[in-house]
Scaffold this active site. Structure first.
Site, PDB file in Angstrom:
ATOM      1  CE1 TYR A 138      34.424  17.444  43.150  1.00 25.52           C
ATOM      2  CE2 TYR A 138      32.077  17.036  43.405  1.00 25.52           C
ATOM      3  CZ  TYR A 138      33.338  17.182  43.956  1.00 25.52           C
ATOM      4  OH  TYR A 138      33.501  17.081  45.300  1.00 25.52           O
ATOM      5  CD  GLU A 159      38.401  15.476  42.492  1.00 22.06           C
ATOM      6  OE1 GLU A 159      38.640  14.453  41.828  1.00 22.06           O
ATOM      7  OE2 GLU A 159      38.148  15.453  43.708  1.00 22.06           O
ATOM      8  CG  ASP A 190      48.952  36.379  53.911  1.00 17.75           C
ATOM      9  OD1 ASP A 190      48.110  36.938  53.191  1.00 17.75           O
ATOM     10  OD2 ASP A 190      48.648  35.639  54.871  1.00 17.75           O
ATOM     11  CB  THR A 233      41.784  36.955  51.277  1.00 20.77           C
ATOM     12  OG1 THR A 233      42.094  38.304  51.618  1.00 20.77           O
ATOM     13  CG2 THR A 233      42.223  36.035  52.388  1.00 20.77           C
ATOM     14  CE  LYS A 263      41.005  38.941  55.021  1.00 23.08           C
ATOM     15  NZ  LYS A 263      42.143  38.480  55.838  1.00 23.08           N
ATOM     16  NE  ARG A 284      33.682  35.395  53.548  1.00 20.65           N
ATOM     17  CZ  ARG A 284      34.335  36.133  54.444  1.00 20.65           C
ATOM     18  NH1 ARG A 284      35.311  35.613  55.139  1.00 20.65           N
ATOM     19  NH2 ARG A 284      33.987  37.378  54.647  1.00 20.65           N
TER      20      ARG A 284
HETATM   21  C1  LIG Z   1      42.440  37.242  56.349  1.00 13.22           C
HETATM   22  C2  LIG Z   1      43.821  36.725  56.288  1.00 13.22           C
HETATM   23  C3  LIG Z   1      44.098  35.396  55.983  1.00 13.22           C
HETATM   24  C4  LIG Z   1      43.074  34.277  55.974  1.00 13.22           C
HETATM   25  O1  LIG Z   1      42.000  34.347  55.252  1.00 13.22           O
HETATM   26  P1  LIG Z   1      40.720  33.410  55.475  1.00 13.22           P
HETATM   27  O2  LIG Z   1      40.059  33.555  54.158  1.00 13.22           O
HETATM   28  O3  LIG Z   1      39.972  33.998  56.620  1.00 13.22           O
HETATM   29  O4  LIG Z   1      41.173  32.031  55.739  1.00 13.22           O
HETATM   30  C5  LIG Z   1      45.429  35.011  55.822  1.00 13.22           C
HETATM   31  N1  LIG Z   1      46.413  35.884  55.993  1.00 13.22           N
HETATM   32  C6  LIG Z   1      46.198  37.170  56.328  1.00 13.22           C
HETATM   33  C7  LIG Z   1      47.365  38.091  56.516  1.00 13.22           C
HETATM   34  C8  LIG Z   1      44.904  37.638  56.500  1.00 13.22           C
HETATM   35  O5  LIG Z   1      44.696  38.893  56.858  1.00 13.22           O
END
Ligand SMILES: *Cc1c(COP(=O)(O)O)cnc(C)c1O
Length: 422
Positions: free
Chosen positions: A56, A58, A201, A227, A230, A236
């Protein structure tokens, strides 16, 4: 699957072990074209499976609420340092557990509930957290949308006009189903002009940006979220990058605003992934991802399949089934037909889709996963031809059986992958 043998899991819980093993086999024997998925390295998996999960922590490094953080602090600082170097960011928070909570933290940190946010229409490729009505974003904030044009491209002059009229507090770009390059510089300029915060994003294209294949928005934007699982090919999870001046607001929004203890095992895996993404091998990989997508797009189009925007600049392709088949709402049926042949895709809305999100008129595909597997132009061309055949004959069992056999043959040729060892 891979070199992990799951020895303890197999002995202790055969039910879960069986399912993991079967999923491993599925990942190895199907053509996975889901653009948001990838195959992380075994080093990344060893980190997420490490004893760091027991701790932990925090708070933030050197400012924790529990003792015993000597090593965990170093892990988190290393992840931050590497992310800064990889993307050239001023400030990085590596604690968000996934992309959606990362975006939530940005809104929570910089805005008040009810504030106006401008983002891409979800039917045109925006993400759930960019204002979907059933998502926290759409419920707590006042979203104004922009869209793509008939040709599938964004028109920056129109986006500027909307921004000037609406005066949002935040402008969001970076998408889930947009196959083209994003004019980051212009987005940030528009935000500055209307005195809005700017946010990119880059969840989908982070790997392409890290390797220099796509332009890096970091110099222009107040905040960049992504993220890590991807195109970036890590665990993840997600991170938030921002200007130094916003660092305190963002950190406070993540903890104590939204989360408790950070997942230090995943933070370690992020650090490993950032190191991998700095390698020459990763640059070669990212270039191949885009090359593969272009070849796959060309192959589909030469077989008479229509694509939104007539092609791709990145890892992702959006198939327009209305133009391809002359009927709306067939995305789900076609995706199921493709799965029967061993080709995994996801159905998706297309811009101006006259159908519903549950029965959309498009198929979204991408090349990150198959490129990690070692597939190249030759396989892409073949997959495009096989997909076109299934799309045009999605109700024909004979065609599907024949394609299913050919999909198996693609794997039997032996792929030259150095990440994923069967
Ligand atoms: C995949 C994605 C997210 C969210 O990701 P999660 O890990 O599934 O919550 C946010 N914004 C965009 C543009 C994405 O493609």
């Amino acid at each position: 699957m891979g070199e992990m043998d799951y020895k303890c899991l197999r002995n202790e819980d055969s039910e879960v072990y069986e399912l993991v093993a079967k999923e491993g086999n599925r990942q190895l024997t199907q053509i996975n074209l889901i653009p948001s998925e990838n195959i992380c390295s075994e080093a990344v998996m060893e980190s997420t499976g490490s004893i760091l999960t027991n701790k932990y922590a925090e708070g933030y490094a050197n400012k924790r609420y529990y003792q015993g953080n000597e090593f965990v602090d170093k892990v988190e600082l290393l992840a931050i340092e590497r992310a800064k170097k990889l993307f050239g960011a001023e400030h990085v928070n590596v604690q968000p557990n996934s992309g959606s909570p990362a975006n939530m933290a940005v809104y929570f940190g910089l805005l008040e509930y009810g504030d106006k946010i401008m983002a891409l229409n979800l039917m045109h490729g925006g993400h759930l957290t960019h204002g979907c009505k059933v998502n926290f974003s759409g419920k707590l904030y006042n979203f104004i949308e922009y869209g793509v044009e008939e040709d599938g491209f964004l028109d920056m002059d129109k986006i500027r006009e909307i921004a000037l009229k609406e005066k949002p507090k935040l402008i969001v770009c970076g998408f889930t189903a947009y196959p083209r390059k994003i004019n980051f510089k212009k987005f940030a300029e528009i935000a500055r002009e209307v005195e809005a915060y700017s946010m990119a994003d880059i969840s989908h294209i982070a790997g392409l940006i890290a390797s220099g294949v796509h332009e890096n928005p970091i110099p222009y934007f107040d905040v960049v979220t992504t993220t890590t699982h991807k195109t970036l090919r890590g665990p993840r999870s997600a991170i938030i990058m921002c200007k130094e001046s916003l660092g305190k607001k963002i950190d406070k929004a993540v903890f104590p605003g939204l989360q408790g203890g950070p997942h230090e095992h995943v933070i370690a895996a992020k650090a490993v992934a950032f190191k991998e993404a700095m390698s020459d091998e990763f640059k070669v990989y990212s270039k191949q991802v885009v090359k593969n997508a272009k070849v796959l797009a060309d192959s589909l189009m030469s077989e008479g399949i229509s694509l939104v925007s007539n092609g791709t600049d990145n890892h992702l392709i959006l198939i327009d089934l209305i133009k391809s088949l002359g009927a709306k709402g067939l995305g789900r049926d076609v995706a199921i037909a493709l799965e029967e042949t061993g080709i995994i895709t996801n159905c998706n809305t297309i811009p101006f889709d006259p159908s519903t999100p549950f029965r959309p008129s498009g198929i979204r595909i991408g090349t990150p996963f198959v490129t990690t597997m070692g597939m190249k132009e030759q396989e892409m061309k073949k997959i495009g031809q096989l997909m076109a055949l299934v799309i045009k004959n999605y109700q024909d069992d004979e065609v599907k059986a024949k394609v299913g056999k050919e999909v198996k043959e693609i794997f039997s040729c032996g792929l030259d992958s150095n990440v994923f060892k069967a």
